[in-house]
Design an enzyme around this catalytic site. Structure first.
Site, PDB file in Angstrom:
ATOM      1  N   ASP A 299       0.814  -1.215   0.000  1.00 45.83           N
ATOM      2  CA  ASP A 299       0.000   0.000   0.000  1.00 45.83           C
ATOM      3  C   ASP A 299       0.847   1.263   0.000  1.00 45.83           C
ATOM      4  OD1 ASP A 299      -2.724   0.259  -0.309  1.00 45.83           O
ATOM      5  OD2 ASP A 299      -3.052   0.913   1.754  1.00 45.83           O
TER       6      ASP A 299
ATOM      7  N   ASP B 120     -11.868  -5.681  10.705  1.00 48.74           N
ATOM      8  CA  ASP B 120     -11.937  -7.136  10.781  1.00 48.74           C
ATOM      9  C   ASP B 120     -13.167  -7.602  11.561  1.00 48.74           C
ATOM     10  OD1 ASP B 120     -10.975  -5.992  13.048  1.00 48.74           O
ATOM     11  OD2 ASP B 120      -9.187  -7.222  13.229  1.00 48.74           O
TER      12      ASP B 120
END
Length: 1143
Positions: free
Chosen positions: A421, A850
């Site tokens: 990223d 998550d």
């Protein structure tokens, strides 16, 4: 055939046309040179029996029909002229054409040597990597194919010139039967057909003849499952059909089944197969649920009831007996105790039915790998995420990649994707180094069964690794591999400096005037500018502003194992470092992905990067299952993937959305000062949730079902009605006919792909408004769903199965059009006006994406499994520094509060979620609020000693008895938890200590930050947790543990420590010098103060530095304490002759 058309050497746009040789040339630009099996080329594909036509909004066109003999995917890619991509004149030759002229198909050679970039307001470009000056030319082995870019094993000579070529390249060069040999340019002789091949072909035709099913009667019960003809494109010659026919009581037919003749006798077909070998074992379950022994769980539940009753009696007595002498102290203590009781109930209720699970890998192997070299296991795409090469060392990431490449799973079924990223060139070149070293490391691991297959962890094991080993060959080869790994480490660690020197030298060579602003670019090893982030962070080359990059580091492996027959090293060396005779040298697909980032777009941190990988992997490999790992979590147990697949492929596995593995950590200090192992959560709470609807998703070490990530509901679910969800109603979410009633927007059933009247439901489920305008992506969804099905005979009610051997087929190769499509789906604007991040993929809107993602799946009716293996499945690192640990806990708690105030709160859960599962999710969002009550309760003992009062008016027998009962039941519950979970008393105590440390430091700040975000819209950015690098000095392994870094989160715990120490001193002086000492109140206050200080002891020890070397801050606090205590003593017991002072 590949052609390039240009209007002139200086024309701006260019169009690439690629078509199959001999076929009609398409007029729509770029066409895939091979039929895409993911669309309609696979005979097992559900889309092969349906006409379908779509037009994407990105300029790509798709058309396929059953009536056509060959089907292609048509693309249009416009490549404008840029300094990096100049058009050539007619006199110049294209490198692609040169490659084709030399060795036929250039597709494979261009795949690993070409970097694809593109994105917003920029065309998709392919950049061919050149050879660097330092990179020597590598000579191919005499055992490999001579086609450029192909590393497959060469087959027997196809031509008299003895040009080495593999079977795949031979079929590509000799498609129409009139191809030329790439070596001598002479036509192949096609009339030389071996008699064995002709005999095999005849046998295959005889086996494919249709037989009839047994008629009803004679005591024979027919199954409602029909078998299908074997795939002609990829025949499963090693599959035992007779065994399969015996198990399913069916026969093969063309398309559907043939009903039996009247004179057919069932006994005639089954004669000789009454007891097929291995049948009973093959049908055994892959997994087994083991409940906790009743000798443990029954007393455990009884103690919960007793403690709950004691809590009710205690609170009732406390409320009925106020302390009129100190009402303010009584009110504070009672409110805190009521909250603690509610918090304990919410935490304890989900623990009423813990379970354990075991797997049987031998049954998995017999069922899905009946013969060597043939695997019917589904594919797995492994995602590794990294964002900062400085905080996440490239060596750690490279070791994680190496452990994945060497995993014990069919090589052709594994694909590894690294998401960078940050777009760092250091990470890119580190991955290239890891791919090169894997050609030595992976065969070495497979040859000797190395565990673990992380080189750093393997070579760093304590003790003598060669003890009791008598094989001289292993000792010699291990030393050679160790020497190569040491050189590999040196190259990886030197990458930042070598890239800086290289870039400085190439920037100085540009010769720009000093008066102009010089753009210091970052250069790759071949002298080209890096397309990602530069060290100077220029426009278009910064962490938040760069192109999307896709680079295939290792091409997809060939289908058959490549077992070496000699010791010759790959690359033409005379002597190999290891003897790889009989060792499979294939490597899984390895892809580098850096999604596009542009200013003005919300990239959604890790969740956005994961969703980009989901789309890119669907285009390239499309594995039905996805394993995601952090860059510092490597595979410690090479059979971990197989153990996870046991749950997914067993009966009832079609309802499982993900398999969560426990997180295990390395590099933690032996005393685990800050509870970094977190064993109470992973071994107690998560195992307890496994007995309900499944554990939560904790961010890493999790195997997902791809269709569950796409937002689909399970094939069947259970709704819980009534009080506490005691009334259960089973519902089916898959129907053969389109639904007549209106469906909820959140409901997305798995698309039906076998029926004939399912086009409407398929079109509704696979819409561009939900998944974007990539036709490749939408057409890959039914294929992934089919690959994740259970075998016929093992699927559950209302679900569909697949035939055995349907996944033992070759995957289509990756071509340029596929890579161009992968660039499109990772662009920053692709998710606009879609459901990505809302109902599809990782869910956005929270720091703890998550937990939200797992909650959404459970809310749709899916269940999850907690897989605890005998040998740890994965291992990673955790911050052992106090400051880093507090910041990590702060981020988790902030995300939990965000969940509590969002629509993802358990208060809005559907009836498909079990009641106790809803309680567990509700507690996740509520636990940070306990911090304010905990802060108040930690100050109460100090206030009691300062004022000379206590929370009760007198320490009577009732109060002490109830307090003793609650304490004893708590200790006994802890002892039983230790018994059935396998943790230690030390782990339990460390967890209790850090519960108070985090509750008085990070959790209050988290609640405040989350409230500011919800009320005022103030968003707090968190820094990435630093991953510890491998220490060079073994003695300095825990240096980070003693490093002191000040943070404002330390102020509340330090204040509580000083208040309680001062209060103990003041209360003791007051009692000793009082004419009427009240020892009971002193003992009560001192007892609770010591309870607080004992929990904060690890925090206080962390302020003292290394091995007793107290930091300067502690000296300052100690001086302040001495001054305060002296003043208080003078205030309580003034010198003689002064006026008496009292409160």
């Amino acid at each position: 055939m590949v052609t390039m058309a240009y209007d002139s050497p200086s024309s701006s746009p260019a169009t690439i046309r690629v078509s199959t040789s001999g076929g009609p040339r398409s007029s729509i630009g770029l066409t895939s040179p091979v039929p895409r099996r993911s669309i309609s080329n696979n005979s097992s594909s559900p889309l092969s029996s349906r006409k379908f036509r779509r037009d994407s909004g990105s300029g790509r066109f798709l058309s396929f029909s059953k009536d056509s003999t060959e089907e292609f995917v048509n693309y249009t890619v416009h490549i404008p002229q840029t300094p990096d991509n100049r058009f050539m004149s007619d006199s110049q030759s294209s490198p692609m054409e040169d490659t084709k002229n030399h060795h036929g198909d250039p597709n494979e050679s261009f795949m690993t040597d070409t970097t694809y970039t593109g994105g917003f307001n920029s065309a998709t470009r392919s950049h061919v990597r050149g050879k660097s000056e330092q990179e020597p030319a590598v000579k191919k082995s005499k055992m490999l194919c001579e086609i450029d870019g192909c590393d497959a094993k060469a087959s027997k000579n196809k031509c008299e010139c003895e040009f080495r070529i593999c079977d795949e390249c031979f079929l590509e060069c000799n498609k129409n039967g009139a191809g030329l040999c790439p070596g001598c340019k002479e036509p192949y002789i096609n009339d030389q057909i071996d008699e064995d091949d002709e005999r095999d072909r005849r046998r295959s035709e005889e086996k494919d003849k249709a037989n009839s099913l047994p008629r009803k009667g004679n005591g024979v019960k027919l199954d409602k499952k029909f078998s299908m003809v074997r795939s002609f494109k990829a025949p499963n010659t090693d599959f035992d059909h007779n065994k399969w026919l015996f198990e399913t009581k069916g026969t093969y037919g063309f398309g559907n089944a043939f009903w039996p003749r009247n004179d057919y006798e069932y006994e005639q077909e089954t004669r000789g197969y009454e007891n097929p070998p291995g049948n009973e074992r093959k049908n055994r379950p892959l997994t087994r649920k083991v409940w906790v022994s009743t000798k443990i769980i029954s007393p455990y539940r009884l103690l919960m009831v007793i403690r709950l009753a004691a809590l009710c009696c205690f609170l009732t007595w406390r409320i009925a007996n106020p302390n009129h002498e100190a009402m303010w102290l009584w009110i504070i203590s009672v409110i805190c105790e009521v909250w603690f009781a509610v918090s304990w109930i919410l935490d304890q209720l989900p623990k009423v039915c813990p379970v354990k699970r075991v797997t049987d890998l031998s049954v998995l192997k017999e069922r899905f790998e009946p013969s060597k070299g043939l695997s019917d296991l589904p594919g797995i795409d492994v995602f590794v995420s990294t964002a900062d090469a400085e905080k996440e060392p490239p060596l750690v990431t490279a070791n994680t990649i190496l452990s994945i490449l060497a995993v014990d799973y069919p090589v052709e079924k594994v694909a590894c994707y690294l998401s960078d990223d940050g777009g760092s060139l250091v990470t890119f070149e580190a991955l290239a180094e890891a791919a090169s070293f894997a050609r030595l490391w992976v065969p070495f691991c497979r040859k000797y069964g190395i565990e673990p297959r992380n080189p750093e962890a393997y070579f760093g094991q304590k003790g003598d690794p060669l003890k009791n080993i008598r094989k001289v060959e292993f000792v010699r080869e291990r030393r050679r591999v160790k020497r190569e790994y040491d050189e590999f480490k040196v190259r990886i660690n030197a990458l930042p400096e070598s890239i800086r020197r290289r870039s400085d030298a190439l920037n100085a060579r540009e010769g720009q005037p000093l008066t102009e602003k010089v753009s210091k670019a970052t250069f790759m090893s071949d002298g080209r500018q890096w397309h990602g982030t530069w060290s100077t962070a220029e426009k278009g080359h910064s962490r938040g502003d760069h192109e999307g990059i896709v680079q295939v580091m290792l091409r997809p492996p060939v289908y058959k194992p490549e077992n070496s027959c000699g010791t010759e090293a790959e690359g033409g060396e005379e002597e190999s470092l290891i003897d790889i005779t009989g060792v499979d040298t294939r490597l899984p697909l390895l892809v580098y992905v850096s999604r596009e980032k542009r200013p003005g777009y919300d990239h959604n941190k890790k969740a956005g990067a994961m969703n980009a990988l989901v789309r890119a992997s669907a285009i390239l490999s499309n594995g039905p299952f996805i394993l995601n790992l952090d860059c510092d979590h490597y595979i410690y147990n090479t059979s971990a993937l197989r153990e996870g697949m046991c749950f997914m492929l067993d009966r009832g596995g079609d309802k499982i959305c993900y398999i969560q593995f426990p997180q295990r950590f390395e590099g933690i200090d032996p005393n685990d000062r800050y509870a970094n192992h977190n064993t109470v959560f992973f071994d107690v709470s998560m195992r307890a949730l496994d007995g309900l609807q499944g554990p939560m998703y904790v961010g890493t070490g999790c195997i997902f079902r791809r269709t569950a990530l796409y937002g689909f509901s399970p094939p069947r679910a259970t709704e819980h009605h009534g009080w506490f969800g005691r009334r259960k109603i089973k519902i089916r979410l898959i129907k053969r006919k389109p639904r007549v009633v209106e469906q909820d927007e959140e409901e997305m059933a798995v698309p039906i792909i076998e029926g004939q009247n399912d086009d409407d439901e398929l079109a509704r489920a696979l819409s561009t408004e939900r998944y974007g305008n990539s036709i490749h992506l939408m057409n890959s969804i039914p294929v992934a769903e089919y690959g994740g099905r259970l075998l016929h005979g093992f699927q559950g009610e209302c679900s569909r199965g697949r035939k055995a051997g349907s996944l033992a087929v070759r995957h289509e190769p990756i071509d340029r059009a596929t890579l161009a499509e992968a660039i499109t789906v990772i662009s920053c604007f692709y998710e606009d006006k879609t459901d990505w991040g809302k109902r599809v993929g990782w869910i956005y809107g929270s720091i703890t994406e998550d937990v939200v993602t797992g909650y959404r799946m459970h809310n749709r009716g899916w269940r999850s499994i907690y897989c605890v293996t005998k040998r740890d499945a994965f291992r990673g690192t955790a911050p052992i520094n106090l400051t880093d640990r507090l910041v990590q806990v702060l981020r988790w708690a902030t995300g939990s509060v965000e969940i509590f105030f969002s629509r993802n709160s358990a208060l809005f859960a559907t009836r498909r979620m079990k009641f106790l599962q809803r309680v567990a999710y509700f507690n996740v969002g509520l636990y940070p609020f306990t911090s304010f009550f905990l802060l108040a309760y930690c100050v109460v003992p100090a206030l009691s000693l300062f004022s000379g009062k206590f929370i009760v008016q007198s320490l009577n027998v009732t109060f002490l008895s109830l307090l003793l009962v609650m304490t004893l039941t708590l200790c006994m519950l802890a002892a039983l938890e230790i018994k059935w979970s396998g943790i230690t008393l030390h782990d339990w105590w460390r967890n209790e200590q850090f519960w108070l440390i985090g509750g008085t430091s990070a959790h209050p700040a988290a609640v405040i930050q989350a409230l500011l975000k919800v009320i005022a819209g103030y968003d707090t950015s968190f820094t990435l947790t630093s991953k510890p690098a491998t220490p060079d000095d073994v003695d300095d392994e825990f240096a980070e543990l003693y490093a002191f870094r000040y943070t404002s989160l330390m102020i509340p715990p330090v204040t509580i420590i000083l208040l309680n120490i001062t209060a103990i001193a003041m209360g003791t002086f007051r009692t000793f010098y009082s004419p009427f000492p009240e020892w009971s109140k002193l003992l009560g206050g001192v007892f609770f103060s010591f309870w607080v200080l004992s929990h904060l002891y690890p925090f206080a020890k962390g302020l003292m530095g290394r091995k007793g070397k107290i930091s300067t801050v502690v000296y300052l606090w100690a001086t302040l304490i001495c001054i305060v205590v002296s003043l208080l003593f003078s205030f309580i017991n003034p010198p003689a002759g002064s006026r008496y002072m009292s409160f």
